[in-house]
Design a protein around this motif. Structure first.
Motif, short mmCIF file in Angstrom:
data_model
loop_
_atom_site.label_atom_id
_atom_site.label_comp_id
_atom_site.label_asym_id
_atom_site.label_seq_id
_atom_site.Cartn_x
_atom_site.Cartn_y
_atom_site.Cartn_z
N LEU A 138 0.86 -1.20 0.00
CA LEU A 138 0.00 0.00 0.00
C LEU A 138 0.89 1.25 0.00
CD1 LEU A 138 -2.37 -1.16 2.86
CD2 LEU A 138 -2.94 -1.17 0.44
N ILE A 139 0.32 2.36 -0.51
CA ILE A 139 1.06 3.63 -0.44
C ILE A 139 0.85 4.22 0.95
CG2 ILE A 139 1.22 5.99 -1.32
CD1 ILE A 139 0.37 4.95 -4.04
N GLU A 140 1.95 4.37 1.68
CA GLU A 140 1.84 4.94 3.03
C GLU A 140 2.04 6.45 2.97
OE1 GLU A 140 4.03 4.35 7.31
OE2 GLU A 140 3.87 2.60 5.98
N GLU A 141 3.00 6.89 2.15
CA GLU A 141 3.26 8.33 2.00
C GLU A 141 3.70 8.60 0.58
OE1 GLU A 141 4.89 8.81 6.60
OE2 GLU A 141 6.30 9.01 4.95
N TYR A 142 3.31 9.82 0.09
CA TYR A 142 3.73 10.23 -1.25
C TYR A 142 3.79 11.75 -1.30
CZ TYR A 142 3.92 10.50 -6.36
OH TYR A 142 4.32 10.76 -7.65
N ASP A 143 5.01 12.29 -1.25
CA ASP A 143 5.15 13.75 -1.23
C ASP A 143 6.62 14.08 -1.51
OD1 ASP A 143 4.53 16.42 -0.91
OD2 ASP A 143 3.26 16.02 0.84
N SER A 144 6.95 15.37 -1.48
CA SER A 144 8.36 15.75 -1.70
C SER A 144 9.15 15.39 -0.44
CB SER A 144 8.45 17.25 -1.96
OG SER A 144 8.18 17.96 -0.77
N PRO A 145 10.45 15.11 -0.59
CA PRO A 145 11.25 14.73 0.59
C PRO A 145 11.25 15.82 1.67
CG PRO A 145 12.51 14.40 -1.44
CD PRO A 145 11.24 15.07 -1.83
N ALA A 146 11.30 17.10 1.23
CA ALA A 146 11.35 18.20 2.21
C ALA A 146 10.10 18.19 3.08
CB ALA A 146 11.48 19.53 1.47
N ARG A 147 8.93 18.03 2.44
CA ARG A 147 7.68 18.06 3.22
C ARG A 147 7.59 16.86 4.15
NH1 ARG A 147 2.55 20.19 -0.22
NH2 ARG A 147 3.42 22.18 -0.84
N LEU A 148 8.01 15.70 3.65
CA LEU A 148 7.94 14.51 4.50
C LEU A 148 8.88 14.63 5.68
CD1 LEU A 148 7.81 11.71 1.75
CD2 LEU A 148 5.95 12.38 3.28
N LEU A 149 10.03 15.30 5.49
CA LEU A 149 10.99 15.45 6.58
C LEU A 149 10.52 16.49 7.60
CD1 LEU A 149 14.36 15.20 4.66
CD2 LEU A 149 13.51 13.62 6.38
N GLU A 150 9.71 17.44 7.12
CA GLU A 150 9.18 18.45 8.06
C GLU A 150 8.33 17.78 9.13
OE1 GLU A 150 7.02 21.38 5.88
OE2 GLU A 150 8.83 22.27 5.00
N ASN A 151 7.58 16.75 8.67
CA ASN A 151 6.72 16.02 9.61
C ASN A 151 7.56 14.92 10.26
OD1 ASN A 151 4.83 14.56 10.97
ND2 ASN A 151 3.66 13.93 9.15
N LYS A 152 8.06 15.19 11.48
CA LYS A 152 8.99 14.26 12.12
C LYS A 152 8.36 12.90 12.41
CE LYS A 152 12.42 17.12 12.25
NZ LYS A 152 13.46 16.94 11.24
N SER A 153 7.01 12.84 12.42
CA SER A 153 6.35 11.55 12.71
C SER A 153 6.14 10.72 11.44
CB SER A 153 4.99 11.80 13.39
OG SER A 153 4.15 12.52 12.49
N SER A 154 6.49 11.29 10.28
CA SER A 154 6.28 10.53 9.04
C SER A 154 7.25 9.34 8.99
CB SER A 154 6.49 11.42 7.82
OG SER A 154 7.87 11.68 7.64
N SER A 155 6.80 8.27 8.33
CA SER A 155 7.63 7.06 8.24
C SER A 155 8.94 7.37 7.52
CB SER A 155 6.89 5.96 7.48
OG SER A 155 5.72 5.61 8.16
N PHE A 156 8.87 8.25 6.52
CA PHE A 156 10.07 8.59 5.76
C PHE A 156 11.08 9.30 6.66
CE2 PHE A 156 12.46 11.45 2.84
CZ PHE A 156 13.09 10.45 2.10
N ALA A 157 10.60 10.23 7.47
CA ALA A 157 11.48 10.95 8.40
C ALA A 157 12.15 9.97 9.36
CB ALA A 157 10.69 11.99 9.18
N GLN A 158 11.39 8.94 9.78
CA GLN A 158 11.96 7.94 10.69
C GLN A 158 13.06 7.12 9.99
OE1 GLN A 158 8.54 5.81 12.15
NE2 GLN A 158 7.71 7.68 13.08
#
Length: 1276
Positions: free
Chosen positions: A1144-1164
């Protein structure tokens, strides 16, 4: 000798029928003698045949074991002389042929004995005319010598060309996924067809030579009898029917060894070729056994010591692979080996394993060793068996190893857990899973020394860190570990770091010691810091990238996507891997049950020319039989019964008619032989083409679930049977049936009463045959099925020989090979036993029929039956048992052999992939022009009975932008790419590229317009040119340009052949990283608008990774680039990141935006990756602390920073590390580092000055930068 009693007594029997009685009850004694001779012949012949087959089975098994054992000990150079395909041929074809030779091994001396006995009988009956018989027989045999030599020559060439074809087929099957992805499979099929044409040329010559040999020997008895009877006429030796019939019976018996002689000579030729091939293989050099000096376990504190070592893969080369290698590793020490691509890291491990030939120096090893190779070697079998690798199950240890290797989650996903059967080469596992199973195998062994050849590159960053921590720093903390790595973050943990360049250890020491002692290590670390700089710049949020949501209204935002996914998943959020099926992926080999269908025979005989030649062949055989019987009948009828009787015709007429009939029968044999070979050759060619066409057009799922051993078995063993023997078997059955009817006709002419016994005997024979055939058929099929595991085990052993040797598991693998060979020999033994069981009963029944006819003949009153014709019936009756057995034997053999056709026909009915080209719907030549990819509700499963792997993806990848796909192992990343290339077709949903649904166009049109650098870098045997441009579409200039762009130009120019430099099987004479660069070269040539990187830089060092990324940025700036990456840095400069989890798609966005949200799986994920880097920076701090005792903490941090910054300039700006990054980015990066290094609010005034100085470094000219930077450090 018993078989000669009949011909010896025939003259006496004819005279008895003519009224000449020597003593009372002579008739009964003659019948008893005939019967007793038949019984003795039957018993001895059955024993002889059974024992020779037994010897053959044992001989083949012994050869298989010898070849296998040799394959385990072959040196690297020897392996290059014989590829795996050739070695498999030694086992499948040559050993088989030598085993079959036992049938023929007694024939040479038996021919001499039989000819001698025949001449004695002839001398008794015909006197000096026997000499002419001998001369004629010798002439016939001599006539065969040139034919035999030709056959040997053609057989030799045929086998050599078959080896080349099998080698190429084996390589293609191994890399079929790459061929499908690139759209090259039909080009490689044409390559196989071309190789087959060469092979078929030799096959045709061989078969037509066989046809001529067959003609010579079928005509031989007739020729011999014409010469003998002609000599009798010339010498005036009276010919009565008794003598003629005795001579004919003798010729008929003599005919068997002469008939068999072409086969024997051909078999001797083939066996000699096979023996020569096997002996040349067995004479190849083994690995040097004295390379390593092994010390007793625990006898020394030094685990590994190499002193003044020089090693070379190619001993003839003046430039050794490894030069002046000296290092020592104590027990419990961790040694890291790093260096750029092709620097000799893997070769260093090979030298410790004793795999690479040693030129000079010493290697000492104390303790047991375990090895993890760079490209995973997984055996087909259960996951548990792969991990235990021959050890007893220790449940506690096993569980801790699974935990350490992060395998528990994967096993939960698989339906059968650790009992899941892995496909060949781990086909149903992801790259990361294969690597982790390989690591688990090594850990479970509990060895003293561990050698890791960069296994962490095949797994994602989080898993890599976990493996390093749990395995190397945890379970193996007390062991000696040598690990090759491209990941700089794993270096500080090493007690000793070896930096390699051009085959030498250029630096050695602890991390702190070598950081500033030379440039090689700095280059590596510098490249790594460049990669991290991207991370920091994105994290800082200073380089904002426009979100896709803003630029494209069609794209769903993360939250919308997540809502849709949650609704779809419902209660159970678990997905299963492709392997976790309701049934195992690799099933038992399919084998037909019951009788071989008539359709198999029909299809076989009508393949060539629609079966038009079959009636002609049968007609030629019938004419031959009629003319043969006619000539013998003529001699029996026209000659007087005794010397006192008057001859029916003159001697000249007698011989002339006989010669005419003989010439006619010989001509029929020639026509029959030529037509048969023509039909057989054409059929073999058509079946080959059809089977290969179907295999190459089969979907990838077929190759995933079918071990290549099964396909290779059909392409080698079954194809050989179709090429050389099956048409002879089918024809032999038809011919022997016609002969049997001929004998019955002759016997019934004399005494129709023989049918009183003959009919029930035939009925009993048929009943026995019906009882026997089902068992024999299933046994034959078992032979086919039991052969594939032997081949597969052997091919797996060859590819994993290094791993097997490193674990000292050779003995276990040899035992497994012998067990599999026994399982293959068992049904063969039972086939032989069952055949003799049947033949014994048939012999007895035919003996009864023969005796009954003799009893009838001596019972009828004298004068009722013409003694000459009665004698002819007895002459033919002598052969009745042999011919009856021959018919049944041919029938059974035909049924056994036709299974090869049945197995090949199975593979002509494989469901095909969708069409390569759909003429009515071909995209423009410019498609795709933008590269926009829209994915709508995409659902994918690997087979109808398997669960969904992708469970409804919806998103848009805008044209010309870079998208990174990340996710844990098994999340569906590779499946998405496979669906994009239609390796797997969606179960539902669609993918649209630039307005065209990919399902609506041909596969070739789709795959040829997309580019991919695959996960496993693949090179094919051939040349550099053929590897970059297999379709021959580009000029040399274009190829050189691509090589220069991918940094391989200089490497190739160094080679003698330049673009025509040889590439070994699997590209083994190129390093893993170089192979990856060749894959980059391919896509640079192709210049597609859509490029996919499937973990493409997993096997290269960070510097080469950066180089690849830079090349891609430069040459694919306006293309859609989709990257699946384990290194987070590879996707950080993407425009968008797509994070998958459980399909499944969990997240789909630019890296900068995903990193802004510290709780995002990508940031982790990013946090996990950078956690190792924190340690790296703290090491630098410690270094500064040791060198600057007395400074304040901020000053220490600052000194560390200055050293790092100078170092950045030295290894960064100077070699283009910052190329591609804006000055603004560099400034922000440095500012971020300063912020993290200095204690807030306590910065001294002089530190402000230094900050500004260092920041200015990035804006001055290079000269100013150098002066400023060095002065700053000196001043500090």
């Amino acid at each position: 000798m018993a078989s000669y009693v009949g011909p010896y007594l025939i003259d006496t029997f004819v005279q008895y029928l003519n009224g000449r009685r020597e003593f009372k009850n002579e008739g009964s004694v003659l019948v008893s003698a005939f019967f007793l001779a038949k019984i003795v012949e039957c018993l001895t012949q059955r024993q002889w045949f059974f024992k020779t087959q037994q010897i053959g089975i044992r001989l083949r098994a012994a050869l298989v074991a010898i070849i296998y054992n040799k394959g385990l000990t072959l040196s690297c150079q020897s392996k290059q002389a014989h590829t795996s395909g050739e070695i498999i041929n030694f086992m499948t074809v040559d050993a088989e042929r030598i085993g079959d030779f036992t049938w023929y091994m007694h024939d040479p001396w038996m021919v001499i004995l039989q000819v001698g006995l025949a001449l004695l009988i002839l001398y008794k009956n015909l006197g000096l005319a026997a000499i002419s018989t001998f001369v004629a027989t010798v002439l016939v045999m001599l006539a065969n010598l040139p034919l035999g030599k030709l056959q040997e020559k053609y057989q030799d060439k045929l086998m050599a060309s078959k080896d080349v074809r099998m080698k190429t087929t084996s390589e293609i099957l191994r890399n079929m996924r790459i061929l499908k992805l690139q759209g090259w499979e039909m080009k490689f099929l044409s390559k196989i067809i071309e190789l087959r044409k060469t092979e078929a040329g030799w096959l045709r010559k061989y078969l037509y030579t066989s046809a001529m040999t067959s003609f010579v020997f079928w005509g031989a008895p007739t020729f011999v009898s014409v010469v003998t009877f002609g000599t009798c006429m010339l010498l005036g030796i009276p010919l009565d029917s008794g003598k003629i019939l005795s001579a004919l019976a003798t010729f008929r018996i003599l005919q068997e060894p002469i008939y068999n002689l072409p086969d024997t000579i051909s078999m001797i030729a083939q066996t000699k070729v096979s023996l020569d091939r096997i002996s040349s293989f067995l004479r190849l050099d083994d690995l040097q056994s004295d390379v390593i000096e092994k010390l007793a376990r625990g006898s020394s504190d030094t685990a590994i010591e190499i002193a003044d070592g020089n090693f070379s893969w190619d001993l003839s080369s003046k430039n050794p692979t490894l030069k002046d290698i000296s290092f020592k590793a104590s027990r419990g020490m961790r040694v890291a080996v790093c260096g750029i691509v092709g620097s000799g890291k893997s070769s260093l491990l090979s030298s410790i394993l004793g795999e690479i030939p040693k030129i000079s120096g010493t290697i000492k090893l104390c303790g047991t060793k375990a090895y993890v190779s760079q490209s995973p070697w997984i055996q087909s079998g259960k996951i548990e068996e792969n991990i235990l690798f021959g050890r007893e199950m220790d449940r506690e240890r096993y569980e801790s190893v699974l935990e350490a290797c992060s395998l528990k989650k994967d096993l939960e996903i698989l339906s059968f857990g650790d009992q899941t059967v892995i496909g060949e080469r781990g086909i149903n596992l992801s790259g990361g899973q294969k690597q982790r199973i390989q690591i688990a195998r090594a850990l479970y062994q509990d060895a003293d020394i561990y050698l890791f050849d960069d296994p962490f590159s095949a797994v994602d960053a989080h898993t890599g860190s976990h493996l390093f921590k749990e395995c190397l720093l945890g379970l193996l903390s007390s062991k000696t570990v040598i690990y090759v790595t491209h990941q700089v973050e794993f270096l500080p943990a090493a007690d000793l770091i070896l930096v390699m360049k051009d085959g030498r250890i250029t630096q050695a020491g602890k991390y702190n010691e070598i950081l500033n002692s030379g440039t090689d290590f700095m280059e590596l670390v510098g490249a790594h810091k460049e990669a991290l700089s991207t991370l920091n710049s994105v994290e800082s949020g200073l380089v904002e990238k426009t979100s896709i949501d803003e630029t494209d209204g069609n794209s769903a935002s993360t939250s919308e996507v997540m809502k849709k996914e949650e609704n779809r998943v419902g209660q159970d959020g678990k997905t299963e891997d492709a392997a976790g099926s309701k049934g195992q992926l690799v099933q038992e080999e399919e084998r037909e049950k019951g009788k071989v269908g008539f359709w198999v025979y029909w299809k076989y005989i009508t393949t060539a020319y629609g079966g038009a030649l079959v009636p002609l062949i049968i007609l030629a055989q019938i004419l031959f039989q009629l003319l043969q019987i006619g000539s013998n009948y003529w001699m029996a009828w026209a000659s007087p019964v005794s010397e006192d009787d008057e001859a029916a015709v003159g001697g000249t007429t007698l011989i002339l008619v006989y010669v005419a009939l003989a010439i006619g029968s010989s001509f029929c044999v020639l026509v029959r032989a030529m037509l048969l070979v023509t039909a057989g050759y054409k059929t073999a060619t058509l079946l080959f083409n059809r089977m290969h066409q179907c295999i190459f057009r089969a979907p990838m799922s077929f190759f995933d679930s079918t071990p290549s051993g099964r396909i290779l078995n059909r392409a080698s063993t079954d194809q050989s049977a179709v090429d050389m023997t099956i048409f002879f078997q089918v024809a032999s059955f038809a011919f022997s049936m016609i002969q049997l009817f001929g004998i019955i006709a002759v016997m019934s002419q004399v005494a129709w009463q023989v049918f009183i016994v003959f009919i029930p005997v035939i009925a009993t024979c048929i009943w026995f045959q019906q009882y026997y055939i089902p068992s024999a058929r299933e046994l034959s099929r078992l032979v086919g099925v039991c052969k594939a595991p032997v081949i597969q085990h052997f091919s797996e052993t060859i590819s994993g020989a290094t791993t097997i040797r490193s674990f000292d598991e050779e003995l276990r693998f040899r035992e497994t090979n012998m067990k599999l060979a026994d399982e293959y020999s068992r049904p063969k033994f039972h086939i032989a036993a069952a055949m003799e069981w049947l033949c014994f009963r048939l012999d007895m029944l035919s003996a009864i029929t023969f005796v009954f006819s003799l009893v009838f003949l001596i019972s009828v009153p004298e004068g009722v039956i013409n003694p000459g014709i009665a004698g002819l019936a007895v002459t033919y009756g002598l052969n009745l048992n042999m011919l009856q057995a021959w018919v049944i034997w041919n029938l059974c053999n035909m049924e056994n052999k036709i299974i090869s056709v049945e197995r090949m026909l199975q593979y002509t009915n494989i469901p095909s992939e969708p069409p390569l080209v759909i003429e009515s719907n071909r995209p423009d030549s410019s498609w795709p022009s933008r590269g926009e990819i829209k994915i709508r509700d995409l659902q994918v499963r690997y087979a109808p009975h398997m669960p969904l792997v992708l469970r409804g993806l919806t998103c848009t990848v805008p044209g010309g932008m870079k998208t990174g796909i990340v996710g844990r192992t098994g999340s569906g990343k590779s499946t998405l790419i496979q669906t994009l290339f239609r390796i797997v077709d969606p179960a539902a949903g669609q993918i649209v590229i630039d307005g065209i649904d990919i399902l609506s166009i041909g596969l070739h049109d789709l795959r040829s317009r997309l580019s991919i650098i695959p996960q496993d870098p693949t090179m094919f045997e051939g040349t550099v040119r053929s590897n970059l441009d297999p379709l021959e579409e580009y000029t040399d200039d274009q190829i050189w340009e691509a090589l220069d762009k991918c940094q391989l130009g200089d490497e190739v120019r160094k080679k003698e052949g330049k673009l025509d430099s040889a590439v070994a099987e699997n590209g083994e004479n190129w390093s893993m990283g170089q192979r990856q660069l060749v894959c980059l070269g391919r896509v640079l040539l192709k210049k597609s608008k859509v490029l996919v990187l499937d973990e493409a830089t997993a096997s290269v060092d960070t510097a080469t990774d950066n180089l690849i990324q830079q090349t891609l940025r430069q040459h694919f700036s306006d293309c859609t680039v989709i990257t699946i990456a384990h290194r987070i840095t590879s996707v950080l400069d993407s425009d968008m990141v797509l994070l998958l989890s459980h399909g499944l798609i969990e997240e789909y966005d630019s890296p900068a935006r995903l990193l802004e949200n510290k709780s995002s799986s990508f940031a982790q994920l990013v946090a996990e990756y950078t956690s190792e880097e924190a340690r790296w920076l703290s090491m630098n701090s410690n270094l500064a602390a040791k060198d600057s005792v007395g400074h304040s903490a901020p000053s220490l941090r600052l000194s560390s920073l200055i050293i790092g910054s100078v170092w950045f300039w030295r290894n960064g700006v100077g070699v283009g590390v910052w190329r591609g990054f804006s000055h603004n980015l560099s400034k922000n990066l440095i500012f971020q580092i300063f912020k993290s290094m200095l204690v807030p609010g306590k910065m001294q005034p002089f530190q402000h000055i230094i900050c500004s100085v260092i920041l200015n470094i990035f804006f001055e000219t290079e000269k100013d930068r150098k002066i400023t930077c060095l002065n700053a450090v000196k001043w500090f």
